[in-house]
Write an enzyme that holds these catalytic residues in place. Structure first.
Site, short mmCIF file in Angstrom:
data_model
loop_
_atom_site.label_atom_id
_atom_site.label_comp_id
_atom_site.label_asym_id
_atom_site.label_seq_id
_atom_site.Cartn_x
_atom_site.Cartn_y
_atom_site.Cartn_z
N GLU A 209 17.87 -3.96 -31.07
CA GLU A 209 17.21 -4.93 -31.93
C GLU A 209 16.84 -4.26 -33.24
O GLU A 209 17.00 -3.05 -33.40
CB GLU A 209 15.99 -5.54 -31.24
CG GLU A 209 14.90 -4.55 -30.91
CD GLU A 209 13.79 -5.13 -30.02
OE1 GLU A 209 14.03 -6.10 -29.28
OE2 GLU A 209 12.67 -4.58 -30.05
N HIS A 247 8.05 -7.56 -30.36
CA HIS A 247 7.90 -6.16 -29.98
C HIS A 247 7.26 -5.36 -31.12
O HIS A 247 7.58 -5.59 -32.29
CB HIS A 247 9.26 -5.53 -29.67
CG HIS A 247 9.86 -6.04 -28.39
ND1 HIS A 247 11.21 -6.05 -28.16
CD2 HIS A 247 9.30 -6.56 -27.29
CE1 HIS A 247 11.46 -6.54 -26.96
NE2 HIS A 247 10.30 -6.87 -26.41
#
Lengths: 289, 391
Positions: A209, A247
């Site tokens: 990511e 996150h």
């Protein structure tokens, strides 16, 4: 074969008697994980889920010979728990806990490294060797045995990816959720060579990511060292700059850490990069045929 | 969590990091009073917002008289300041900082941030102060001195020497002062669980002193529980109200520019869903991670927040149930449609744990506007088609 854990791995649980620890330990045991005991300070001597509880990791290791710890300790105490595991000679700590202060994990990881203990996580779904050993919170039933190793920063994308691989008639050797925090334990670069050496693994899926440069490091490493086919997806192509996407580590700062940059590096390293996670399964099938 | 410049400087003062004297003001009258209290004949009037580039945007001005302080305070207070970090909508200035003017000889940059590759803090310093540091890093990276500091040994003399020699500070007095400055800043970084600390510019005065002319700080949200003093500095008006409300319900929400609302479990899958919508020719309206403890209430809140955005033409609910059971999400969707008036089509993909039961629940409920999808790609395609009115 598999990497890091298998049906014989002896596992203890730190935070064994808490709500999360209890629920997931039960699930893991039902999957077949060899949980040999747990640690909860001041509950030593009790029995929980049919397994002995110890006050300290040291006692647990001495009594059970455990080599792996699954950590469910609350965020404020998790670094302490990880360092205790390292001090007691645990070889691998799988840290599920979400919301650990970054500074704490920085110290905990430094100490773990010094003691030769590997770590996975924090803030991750854990590790699973299909049909043998599940150390974490992933839905075990998705993971059928097969030739594909999986490394992912994201929990639900691990399930999505594994499910597609299984739908294609293939399966998973070992899947590792490495977590998306700024400081994590084992990463692509350490796990890729393990899969390269594992005879059961024929192809590798890596799910990354935005944020940081672990995927860029992985690309360099793959180019030079990995002969098995790799399929990759990088989440966050449509994420705006400077915004944290769930996150703690998933943030594009300045022009660094974008999905485009990571995808280009991986493609240049010969990795099959897909633009949507919906194509992971198909791509794996392709590279294996 | 970020704080304002004046708050960062309060922390600096606590640790003895030298700054010009200054006072915060909420009104023009206060600003004038503050300028008089500070004395002298040169003041800087500075907009306090959580964004960089304030000077270029017209939010930092010099005043040479009390009258000018009054005039500038009137102009800056209440203005909507647009900088490269605020986005085109800008930010409303509600507070200003009145600071004594400084004798600027040179401008430096000094920052501390976590080096994720080295897994320890790195001090970054540059002689190119006052410039955008990202630009310096891109165009003249050799002008940035980077010194990683292992926190187990702390900032040692050699770290300091690497900094001052790297910056070309040759006067021994000045070297000592700069290293002292950097040490104190490092202590703040470690003590307060700082995520980012940036001083741009850090100035050298005519008399060879170093002063923090600006101060930007961000803190690790996960560590705020042990810093009530920092938590008390939170300025709610600087935060996006939707993102904040979502946070209170355990949802992680970020607003985007597109047309398709997203509700997903897990941050990675949420980004992956946005990417898939983009892949099939649509545009995502938001990032929304419902988290692992989603229930009827949080799902309803998610719908409510997504639907506040008038651009939303359809919603894609994409859940891969692991520990989250799909039947619970399906019930959540039913509840949500009772609580919130969902006027746009909702495409629902529920996979994983108890997906079959979930499909049954939704089928039996037979809600208008709810369109089932078989997988991620199918769901994304249907959501895009629905947004175009083609479903």
């Amino acid at each position: 074969m598999s990497i890091l854990v298998n049906k014989d791995t002896k596992v203890i649980v730190q935070g064994f008697t808490g709500g999360e620890g209890t629920f997931h330990s039960e699930q893991c045991m039902a999957y077949g994980t060899n949980i040999v005991g747990g640690v909860t300070p001041n509950k030593g001597g009790q029995t929980h889920l049919g397994k002995p509880v110890f006050n300290t990791v040291k006692e647990a290791v001495e009594a059970t010979g455990a080599t792996v710890s699954m950590v469910f300790v609350p965020p404020a105490f998790v670094a302490d728990a990880v360092m205790e595991a390292a001090d007691a000679g645990i070889e691998l700590a799988v840290i599920i806990t979400e919301g650990a202060p970054v500074k704490d994990m920085m110290y905990a990881k430094m100490y773990a490294t010094k003691k030769g203990m590997k770590t996975i996580g924090p803030n991750c779904p854990g590790i699973i060797t299909a049909e043998e050993c599940k150390i974490g919170i992933m839905p075990g039933n998705i993971f059928k045995k097969g030739p594909v190793g999986l490394i992912s920063k994201s929990g639900t994308l691990t399930y999505e990816g594994a499910n597609q691989v299984v739908q294609e008639g293939l399966g998973i050797s070992t899947a590792v959720g490495i977590g998306g925090d700024p400081i994590i334990g084992l990463s692509y670069k350490q796990l890729l060579p393990m899969f390269e050496e594992d005879p059961e693994t024929k192809a590798i899926v890596m799910i990354g990511e935005i944020g940081g440069d672990l995927e860029i490091q992985a690309a360099k490493f793959i180019k030079e060292n990995i002969t098995k086919p790799v399929v990759a997806f990088i989440a966050g192509q449509t994420a705006p700059k400077g915004k944290r996407m769930g996150h703690a580590g998933a943030i594009v700062s300045g022009s660094a850490g974008t999905a485009a940059e990571k995808m280009a590096a991986l493609e240049a390293a010969g990795v099959k990069v897909v633009k949507t996670p919906a194509e992971i399964g198909k791509a794996v099938k392709e590279v294996l045929s | 969590m970020n704080v304002h410049e004046y708050q960062a400087k309060q922390i600096f003062a606590e640790y003895g990091v030298p700054t010009p004297r200054g006072l915060v003001a909420n009104t023009v009258e206060e600003a004038v009073e503050n300028a008089k209290k500070l004395g002298g004949n040169l003041w800087v009037v500075k907009a306090q917002i959580h964004a960089g580039g304030r000077g270029l945007g017209g939010g930092v001005k010099l005043a040479k008289s009390i009258e000018e302080v009054e005039k500038l305070a009137g102009e800056i207070l209440g203005m909507t300041l647009v900088t490269h970090q605020t986005g085109p909508e800008g930010k409303l200035v509600q507070k200003i900082y009145i600071e004594e003017g400084a004798d600027i000889q040179d401008e430096f940059y000094l920052g501390i941030v976590l080096d994720r590759a080295k897994e320890m803090p790195v001090i970054m310093a540059s002689t190119e102060g006052g410039m955008e540091i990202e630009k310096v890093a891109e165009e003249t990276p050799e002008k940035i001195v980077k010194v990683a500091v292992d926190p187990t040994i702390g900032l040692q003399g050699f770290h300091g020497r690497e900094l001052v020699f790297g910056l070309g500070i040759t006067d021994k007095q000045e070297q000592r002062k700069f290293i002292d400055f950097a040490s104190k800043l490092f202590k703040i970084y470690m003590d307060k669980d700082v995520e980012l600390i940036e001083i741009n510019p850090l100035i050298r005065t005519g008399s060879g002193d170093f002063l923090a002319l600006d101060g930007k700080m961000g803190f690790d949200d996960s560590a705020l529980y042990r810093h009530p003093d920092i938590e008390a500095m939170r300025d709610i008006s600087e935060e996006d109200p939707d993102e904040r409300e979502a946070g209170q319900y355990g949802l992680s929400y970020v607003s985007l520019d597109g047309e398709i609302g997203c509700m997903v479990n897990g941050a990675g899958l949420a980004m992956g869903t946005m990417d898939t919508i983009n892949f099939v020719g649509g545009t995502p309206a938001n990032f929304l991670d419902v988290g692992g403890k989603a229930n009827a209430e949080t799902v309803a809140k998610g719908f409510e927040i997504i639907l506040r955005n008038p651009k939303v033409k359809s919603i894609f609910v994409n859940i891969f149930g692991g520990i989250v059971r799909c039947d619970r999400i399906a019930n959540g969707i039913l509840e949500a449609t009772k609580k919130v008036d969902v006027k746009v089509p909702v495409v629902v993909r529920l996979d994983g744990t108890n997906a079959a039961e979930a499909a049954e629940i939704l089928k039996n409920a037979n809600i208008e506007n709810v369109i089932p999808a078989t997988d991620l790609l199918d769901g994304a395609k249907k959501a895009v088609a629905a947004a175009k009115g083609e479903l």
